[in-house]
Design an enzyme around this catalytic site. Structure first.
Site, PDB file in Angstrom:
ATOM      1  N   CYS A  10       0.838  -1.212   0.000  1.00  0.00           N
ATOM      2  CA  CYS A  10       0.000   0.000   0.000  1.00  0.00           C
ATOM      3  C   CYS A  10       0.869   1.258   0.000  1.00  0.00           C
ATOM      4  O   CYS A  10       1.891   1.340   0.679  1.00  0.00           O
ATOM      5  CB  CYS A  10      -0.906  -0.017   1.221  1.00  0.00           C
ATOM      6  SG  CYS A  10      -2.041   1.381   1.267  1.00  0.00           S
ATOM      7  N   CYS A  32     -19.654   1.648   8.635  1.00  0.00           N
ATOM      8  CA  CYS A  32     -18.868   0.984   9.673  1.00  0.00           C
ATOM      9  C   CYS A  32     -17.643   1.857   9.898  1.00  0.00           C
ATOM     10  O   CYS A  32     -16.788   1.969   9.017  1.00  0.00           O
ATOM     11  CB  CYS A  32     -18.466  -0.418   9.225  1.00  0.00           C
ATOM     12  SG  CYS A  32     -17.344  -1.236  10.382  1.00  0.00           S
ATOM     13  N   CYS A  47     -16.476  -9.476   5.147  1.00  0.00           N
ATOM     14  CA  CYS A  47     -15.887  -8.157   4.929  1.00  0.00           C
ATOM     15  C   CYS A  47     -14.615  -8.272   4.095  1.00  0.00           C
ATOM     16  O   CYS A  47     -13.649  -8.925   4.505  1.00  0.00           O
ATOM     17  CB  CYS A  47     -15.581  -7.526   6.286  1.00  0.00           C
ATOM     18  SG  CYS A  47     -14.821  -5.901   6.114  1.00  0.00           S
ATOM     19  N   CYS A  98       0.246   4.847   7.051  1.00  0.00           N
ATOM     20  CA  CYS A  98      -0.400   4.636   8.360  1.00  0.00           C
ATOM     21  C   CYS A  98       0.581   3.916   9.295  1.00  0.00           C
ATOM     22  O   CYS A  98       1.009   2.790   9.000  1.00  0.00           O
ATOM     23  CB  CYS A  98      -1.679   3.830   8.187  1.00  0.00           C
ATOM     24  SG  CYS A  98      -2.748   4.492   6.880  1.00  0.00           S
ATOM     25  N   ARG A 154     -17.906  -3.016  17.890  1.00  0.00           N
ATOM     26  CA  ARG A 154     -17.179  -4.249  17.540  1.00  0.00           C
ATOM     27  C   ARG A 154     -15.854  -4.344  18.299  1.00  0.00           C
ATOM     28  O   ARG A 154     -15.007  -3.456  18.188  1.00  0.00           O
ATOM     29  CB  ARG A 154     -16.911  -4.281  16.019  1.00  0.00           C
ATOM     30  CG  ARG A 154     -16.269  -5.569  15.513  1.00  0.00           C
ATOM     31  CD  ARG A 154     -16.072  -5.537  14.003  1.00  0.00           C
ATOM     32  NE  ARG A 154     -17.297  -5.209  13.303  1.00  0.00           N
ATOM     33  CZ  ARG A 154     -18.227  -6.081  12.959  1.00  0.00           C
ATOM     34  NH1 ARG A 154     -18.067  -7.348  13.223  1.00  0.00           N
ATOM     35  NH2 ARG A 154     -19.325  -5.682  12.337  1.00  0.00           N
ATOM     36  N   CYS A 169     -19.609  -6.497   3.284  1.00  0.00           N
ATOM     37  CA  CYS A 169     -18.908  -5.292   3.753  1.00  0.00           C
ATOM     38  C   CYS A 169     -17.626  -5.185   2.940  1.00  0.00           C
ATOM     39  O   CYS A 169     -17.057  -6.212   2.544  1.00  0.00           O
ATOM     40  CB  CYS A 169     -18.591  -5.423   5.237  1.00  0.00           C
ATOM     41  SG  CYS A 169     -17.607  -4.046   5.891  1.00  0.00           S
ATOM     42  N   CYS A 179       0.333   0.143  10.336  1.00  0.00           N
ATOM     43  CA  CYS A 179      -0.150  -0.860   9.384  1.00  0.00           C
ATOM     44  C   CYS A 179       0.962  -1.701   8.750  1.00  0.00           C
ATOM     45  O   CYS A 179       1.876  -1.184   8.104  1.00  0.00           O
ATOM     46  CB  CYS A 179      -0.964  -0.188   8.284  1.00  0.00           C
ATOM     47  SG  CYS A 179      -1.710  -1.427   7.174  1.00  0.00           S
TER      48      CYS A 179
HETATM   49  N1  SAM Z   1      -6.710   0.366   3.149  1.00  0.00           N
HETATM   50  C1  SAM Z   1      -8.000   0.606   3.640  1.00  0.00           C
HETATM   51  C2  SAM Z   1      -8.060   1.760   4.599  1.00  0.00           C
HETATM   52  O1  SAM Z   1      -7.059   2.123   5.197  1.00  0.00           O
HETATM   53  O2  SAM Z   1      -9.148   2.323   4.767  1.00  0.00           O
HETATM   54  C3  SAM Z   1      -8.704  -0.579   4.243  1.00  0.00           C
HETATM   55  C4  SAM Z   1      -7.955  -1.541   5.132  1.00  0.00           C
HETATM   56  S1  SAM Z   1      -7.242  -0.893   6.621  1.00  0.00           S
HETATM   57  C5  SAM Z   1      -6.142  -2.209   7.049  1.00  0.00           C
HETATM   58  C6  SAM Z   1      -8.574  -0.956   7.790  1.00  0.00           C
HETATM   59  C7  SAM Z   1      -8.309  -0.579   9.225  1.00  0.00           C
HETATM   60  O3  SAM Z   1      -7.590  -1.599   9.881  1.00  0.00           O
HETATM   61  C8  SAM Z   1      -7.495   0.659   9.501  1.00  0.00           C
HETATM   62  O4  SAM Z   1      -8.235   1.835   9.365  1.00  0.00           O
HETATM   63  C9  SAM Z   1      -7.103   0.436  10.957  1.00  0.00           C
HETATM   64  O5  SAM Z   1      -8.079   0.983  11.824  1.00  0.00           O
HETATM   65  C10 SAM Z   1      -7.090  -1.078  11.100  1.00  0.00           C
HETATM   66  N2  SAM Z   1      -5.721  -1.584  11.328  1.00  0.00           N
HETATM   67  C11 SAM Z   1      -4.725  -1.684  10.432  1.00  0.00           C
HETATM   68  N3  SAM Z   1      -3.598  -2.158  10.992  1.00  0.00           N
HETATM   69  C12 SAM Z   1      -3.888  -2.370  12.307  1.00  0.00           C
HETATM   70  C13 SAM Z   1      -3.111  -2.831  13.399  1.00  0.00           C
HETATM   71  N4  SAM Z   1      -1.836  -3.156  13.295  1.00  0.00           N
HETATM   72  N5  SAM Z   1      -3.733  -2.943  14.601  1.00  0.00           N
HETATM   73  C14 SAM Z   1      -5.027  -2.593  14.728  1.00  0.00           C
HETATM   74  N6  SAM Z   1      -5.795  -2.137  13.727  1.00  0.00           N
HETATM   75  C15 SAM Z   1      -5.228  -2.021  12.522  1.00  0.00           C
HETATM   76  C1  DTB Z   2     -11.218  -2.679  11.280  1.00  0.00           C
HETATM   77  O1  DTB Z   2     -11.555  -1.671  11.935  1.00  0.00           O
HETATM   78  N1  DTB Z   2     -10.370  -3.612  11.715  1.00  0.00           N
HETATM   79  C2  DTB Z   2     -10.160  -4.622  10.702  1.00  0.00           C
HETATM   80  C3  DTB Z   2     -11.168  -4.193   9.594  1.00  0.00           C
HETATM   81  N2  DTB Z   2     -11.666  -2.955  10.074  1.00  0.00           N
HETATM   82  C4  DTB Z   2     -10.756  -4.135   8.194  1.00  0.00           C
HETATM   83  C5  DTB Z   2      -8.746  -4.762  10.279  1.00  0.00           C
HETATM   84  C6  DTB Z   2      -7.770  -5.015  11.395  1.00  0.00           C
HETATM   85  C7  DTB Z   2      -6.417  -5.220  10.810  1.00  0.00           C
HETATM   86  C8  DTB Z   2      -5.406  -5.646  11.816  1.00  0.00           C
HETATM   87  C9  DTB Z   2      -4.039  -5.802  11.218  1.00  0.00           C
HETATM   88  C10 DTB Z   2      -3.961  -6.832  10.140  1.00  0.00           C
HETATM   89  O2  DTB Z   2      -4.434  -7.989  10.332  1.00  0.00           O
HETATM   90  O3  DTB Z   2      -3.362  -6.559   9.109  1.00  0.00           O
HETATM   91 FE1  SF4 Z   3      -2.851   1.211   3.361  1.00  0.00          FE
HETATM   92 FE2  SF4 Z   3      -2.777   0.021   5.722  1.00  0.00          FE
HETATM   93 FE3  SF4 Z   3      -3.224   2.648   5.587  1.00  0.00          FE
HETATM   94 FE4  SF4 Z   3      -5.125   0.919   4.721  1.00  0.00          FE
HETATM   95  S1  SF4 Z   3      -4.382   1.133   6.821  1.00  0.00           S
HETATM   96  S2  SF4 Z   3      -4.410   2.788   3.691  1.00  0.00           S
HETATM   97  S3  SF4 Z   3      -3.813  -0.722   3.915  1.00  0.00           S
HETATM   98  S4  SF4 Z   3      -1.331   1.585   4.953  1.00  0.00           S
END
Ligand code: SAM
Ligand code: DTB
Ligand code: SF4
Length: 325
Positions: free
Chosen positions: A65, A200, A109, A69, A272, A140, A72
């Site tokens: 990506c 959501c 989802c 973030c 959730r 979702c 992430c």
């Molecule tokens: N890329 C898209 C976005 O950012 O909207 C969708 C997927 S993104 C992984 C969805 C959510 O997962 C993020 O907004 C964040 O709240 C959660 N998330 C990602 N990495 C995480 C982590 N290491 N621990 C907890 N939540 C995480």
């Molecule tokens: C949300 O709030 N939590 C989920 C879902 N929406 C997409 C994702 C959590 C991701 C946790 C880190 C991972 O597994 O990559």
């Molecule tokens: Fe990309 Fe992860 Fe940020 Fe979603 S949360 S926009 S997958 S870097």
């Protein structure tokens, strides 16, 4: 009251009554038993307290990506050992959806590691939404930021929910993400709402935010008008290689408090209990349900990190007398 620490920033079209950040902080400051009693009372006024909705995640496009973030594992710029995978094919997505349904999930989802979908990305996702819905599951998607017209296409394909999180308070947001703005997120949420898709929207705690900033996230979510139907509260999963890997872990009782405060401030939303469950004891999760959590991610993986096994959740539900919605 335009001070960001005192009042929530409103999305453009919002007219909801505000709960000030100070009001939300006062909830956090209650004695634990008083807070949980209040949360459970609100919960019982709106929901069957013994029922929990189950959603299963599927990472339809993984890693690589462009965004930064800080939490992430899928951001290309961090070396987290994630193997990048292009868009899954429809048959594999359907097989995962059938397995989720057989295990008892009611919603599927689909998550993609995109800043946002291009039209050529969206077309195959629309096929996935149609096919998953035809299995009798709620659908979702979480695909990043949406442009004008994209939410309508998802709605037409049968999308029930779109997940897009505010993640944290506006004043802390810039410490975590620099490649998109808070307002971009509010704009996407407005597009989703205007297309008549259920919203959501939640956030992450344990990012190193202050208590005021944690309260600020909840105030912000509560100010969305109408409030989101589903509110994921994630506990940071600390992934080696991400900038936040070594953040001091949040006390689990502080996480329980966050769930309780979310329940009180968003009384009719499904709250959730999201990422971070794998590190929690059964007792902590039981407290989260008592605090008003009434949905979970169900299945052995979140997007890239672990989640409790199906069997462990089934046992937990049995021991707590919980039923899947
Ligand atoms: N890329 C898209 C976005 O950012 O909207 C969708 C997927 S993104 C992984 C969805 C959510 O997962 C993020 O907004 C964040 O709240 C959660 N998330 C990602 N990495 C995480 C982590 N290491 N621990 C907890 N939540 C995480
Ligand atoms: C949300 O709030 N939590 C989920 C879902 N929406 C997409 C994702 C959590 C991701 C946790 C880190 C991972 O597994 O990559
Ligand atoms: Fe990309 Fe992860 Fe940020 Fe979603 S949360 S926009 S997958 S870097």
């Amino acid at each position: 009251m335009n001070d960001m620490t005192q009042a929530a920033v409103q999305p453009d079209n919002a007219a909801a009554p505000r709960r000030s950040v100070a009001d939300v902080e006062a909830l956090f400051a209650l004695p634990f038993n008083d807070l949980l009693f209040q949360a459970q009372t609100v919960h019982r006024a709106h929901f069957d307290p013994n029922t929990v909705q189950l959603s299963t995640l599927c990472s339809i496009k993984t890693g690589g990506c462009s965004e930064d973030c800080g939490y992430c594992p899928q951001a290309a710029r961090y070396d987290t050992g994630i193997e990048n995978q292009g868009l899954m094919n429809l048959e594999d997505v359907l097989a995962a959806a059938r397995a989720a349904k057989a295990a008892g999930a009611s919603r599927f989802c689909m998550g993609a590691a995109w800043r946002g979908p291009k039209q050529r990305d969206l077309d195959p996702v629309l096929d996935m939404v149609r096919a998953v819905r035809a299995l009798g599951l709620e659908t979702c998607a979480t695909l990043g930021m949406l442009k004008d017209g994209q939410a309508e296409q998802l709605k037409d394909a049968g999308l029930d929910y779109y997940n897009h999180n505010l993640d944290t308070a506006p004043e802390f947001y810039g410490d975590i993400i620099t490649t998109r703005a808070y307002q971009d997120r509010l704009d996407t949420l407005n597009r989703v709402r205007n297309a008549d898709i259920h919203v959501c929207c939640g956030g992450i705690v344990g990012l190193g935010e202050s208590l005021t900033q944690r309260a600020g996230l909840i105030a912000q979510l509560a100010a969305l008008d109408p409030q989101p139907e589903s509110v994921p509260i994630n506990l940071l999963v600390q992934v080696e290689g991400t900038p936040l890997a070594n953040t001091p872990p949040l006390d689990h009782l502080e996480f329980v408090r966050t769930i309780a405060v979310a329940r009180i401030c968003l009384p009719k939303s499904f709250v959730r209990l999201s990422a971070g469950r794998q590190s929690m004891s059964d007792a902590t999760q039981a407290l989260c349900f008592l605090a008003g959590a009434n949905s979970i991610f169900y299945g052995e993986k979140l997007l890239t990190t672990g989640n409790p096994e199906w069997a462990r959740d089934q046992q937990l539900f049995e021991s707590l007398g919980l039923r899947a919605l």
